[in-house]
Design an enzyme around this catalytic site. Structure first.
Site, PDB file in Angstrom:
ATOM      1  N   ARG A  38       0.835  -1.267   0.051  1.00 16.50           N
ATOM      2  CA  ARG A  38       0.047   0.080   0.046  1.00 16.50           C
ATOM      3  C   ARG A  38       0.837   1.231   0.077  1.00 16.50           C
ATOM      4  O   ARG A  38       0.427   2.036  -0.617  1.00 16.50           O
ATOM      5  CB  ARG A  38      -0.810  -0.028   1.366  1.00 16.50           C
ATOM      6  CG  ARG A  38      -2.161  -1.023   1.167  1.00 16.50           C
ATOM      7  CD  ARG A  38      -3.198  -0.645   1.870  1.00 16.50           C
ATOM      8  NE  ARG A  38      -4.339  -1.384   1.623  1.00 16.50           N
ATOM      9  CZ  ARG A  38      -5.549  -1.349   2.048  1.00 16.50           C
ATOM     10  NH1 ARG A  38      -5.931  -0.537   2.939  1.00 16.50           N
ATOM     11  NH2 ARG A  38      -6.614  -2.128   1.480  1.00 16.50           N
ATOM     12  N   LYS A 199     -17.810 -16.170   2.277  1.00 21.98           N
ATOM     13  CA  LYS A 199     -19.420 -15.853   2.462  1.00 21.98           C
ATOM     14  C   LYS A 199     -20.167 -15.332   1.217  1.00 21.98           C
ATOM     15  O   LYS A 199     -19.485 -14.529   0.751  1.00 21.98           O
ATOM     16  CB  LYS A 199     -19.571 -15.082   3.786  1.00 21.98           C
ATOM     17  CG  LYS A 199     -19.348 -15.790   5.173  1.00 21.98           C
ATOM     18  CD  LYS A 199     -19.854 -15.210   6.107  1.00 21.98           C
ATOM     19  CE  LYS A 199     -19.349 -15.943   7.361  1.00 21.98           C
ATOM     20  NZ  LYS A 199     -20.115 -15.093   8.568  1.00 21.98           N
ATOM     21  N   GLY A 352      -9.071  -7.825  -0.285  1.00 21.11           N
ATOM     22  CA  GLY A 352      -7.950  -7.868   0.756  1.00 21.11           C
ATOM     23  C   GLY A 352      -7.161  -9.035   0.551  1.00 21.11           C
ATOM     24  O   GLY A 352      -6.017  -9.440   0.466  1.00 21.11           O
ATOM     25  N   GLY A 375     -12.363  -3.662   0.453  1.00 21.47           N
ATOM     26  CA  GLY A 375     -14.057  -3.223   0.294  1.00 21.47           C
ATOM     27  C   GLY A 375     -14.504  -2.343  -0.522  1.00 21.47           C
ATOM     28  O   GLY A 375     -15.481  -2.167  -1.323  1.00 21.47           O
TER      29      GLY A 375
END
Ligand code: ADP
Ligand code: MG
Length: 397
Positions: A38, A199, A352, A375
């Site tokens: 990053r 999920k 991520g 996200g």
């Protein structure tokens, strides 16, 4: 009204004080950073400004200090690493606003850099408090936002301040927005999306949005277990989200109706105990025993995924295909990553853990774009307007 992103090349930053919002929310273990990608991703913007002899005031959040000072979430270790990367000193201060900060910023000369302390030590940051935003804005003449990964949050440093200073997107922000926009607007076809991770519930909206655009949807990871259960397979102790079985059913039906090729795993690597190197076997998808759980896609699934990828001209991937943190259950993820990296196609990765898996495999450089957005990338692909991006848009007539 049509609008476009204001970009760094349109700002004359020479000799100015520039507040640069970055996202250095990097993984920290005992004060050491395990991944500095990053930081690296923001170097083009920082170097551009420093080369133009701007005085650069950098700001970021780290972790979730919830509005209080948390010693382990100070940014000093990040400043040290950044200083090595930029090959020049990066000064630090003990706060992000207030008299000490104002003095340090006033002392900053052209071509020098300063990293403010963790923005989230102040509760006003996440509340997008206008007074706090004004205090940040008062530190600079211009504002550049290069924190795409934080653009889905309307915080003082990502949204509020953009309205108070002449502002523009940094190079990373610009690249993220243009790359991800390509997926939503006229991708080269066939367009395949690989979706995995834990999920269905956390990715239902992005799945729904992408389903209307893709030609093929390849499902792996824990998420595949819920899809397979919705198709009537016994998944034993696998991660099946009972409450979203109807949603999974709807997706399967919608894919069929739209003529989207939906690939679910045909075989699985299963274990009785979830740990690295646990005894495991590969079984057909109809043969998962009641005390077993699926931890990876099997070789037949990898082969089918690879064949579909080879026919695609645009591929987007989000979500590991197995429990990649526990070898050898990283195998499916790695093999598909390799297949994707070798394609002559537009290849993009987001999320991520997915990005971590691709970096870990040393493959990142072989993709068209590896999104740092986490996200935020997924919200962008859900078709949502990100407040941090919207604040940098300019109406065009
Ligand atoms: P990303 O951060 O890339 O969007 P997610 O956060 O959705 O990805 O999911 C990552 C997690 O999914 C990983 O921690 C991985 O262990 C988990 N996962 C992948 N496959 C399975 C599986 N079969 N069963 C349980 N968890 C899985
Ligand atoms: Mg994740």
């Amino acid at each position: 009204m049509p609008s476009r992103l204001r970009t760094l090349n349109e700002l004359d930053a020479s000799g100015k004080r520039v507040l640069v919002r970055v996202d250095y929310n990097v993984p920290m273990n005992d004060g050491a950073m395990s991944d500095d990608s990053r930081l690296r991703a923001t170097l083009p913007t920082l170097q551009h400004l420093l080369n133009r002899r701007a005085a650069v005031v950098i700001c970021s959040h780290l972790g979730r200090p919830d509005g209080k000072v948390v010693e382990t979430l100070r940014l000093a270790p990040i400043a040290r690493r950044l200083s090595q990367m930029l090959d020049r000193p990066v000064a630090t201060v003990s706060d992000c606003i207030g008299p000490e900060v104002e003095a340090a910023v006033a002392a900053l000369r052209p071509g020098q850099a300063l990293l403010l302390e963790n923005l989230r030590f102040h509760p006003e940051e996440e509340r997008n408090d206008p007074v706090f935003a004004r205090e940040l804005a008062a530190l600079a003449d211009l504002y550049v936002n290069d924190a795409f990964a934080a653009a889905h949050r309307a915080h003082a440093s990502t949204e509020g301040v953009a309205h108070l200073l002449p502002s523009a997107a940094g190079f990373l922000m610009e690249k993220e927005v243009s790359s991800l926009s390509r997926l939503l607007q006229e991708p080269a076809r066939p367009f395949a999306t690989i979706i995995g991770g834990a999920k269905v519930s956390t990715k239902a909206t992005v799945l729904e949005h992408l389903l209307q655009r893709v030609d093929a949807l390849l499902v792996g990871g824990g998420m595949a277990c819920t899809f397979l259960a919705a198709e009537g397979y016994e998944m034993g102790r696998s991660l099946v989200e009972k409450e979203v079985l109807p949603t999974a059913r709807d997706f399967i039906n919608a894919a069929r109706q739209r003529g989207v090729s939906l690939l679910l795993p045909s075989d699985a690597v299963v274990v009785r105990e979830l740990k690295a190197h646990a005894p495991h076997e590969t079984v057909g998808i109809a043969e998962v025993a009641s005390d077993q759980m699926m931890v990876d896609i099997g070789p037949d699934t990898v082969r089918q995924f690879r064949e579909m990828l080879q026919r695609s001209r645009t591929v987007f991937w989000n979500g590991p295909l197995g429990v990649f943190e526990m070898p050898p259950f990283d195998q499916g993820t790695r093999l598909v990553a390799e297949a994707m990296a070798g394609l002559d196609a537009v290849t993009m990765v987001g999320g991520g853990e997915t990005v971590a898996a691709v970096e870990q495999a040393g493959l990142a450089w072989r993709f068209t774009h590896v999104s740092t957005g986490g996200g935020a990338s997924l919200e962008f692909l859900e078709g949502r307007t990100l407040p941090g991006v919207a604040a940098l848009m300019q109406a065009t007539t």
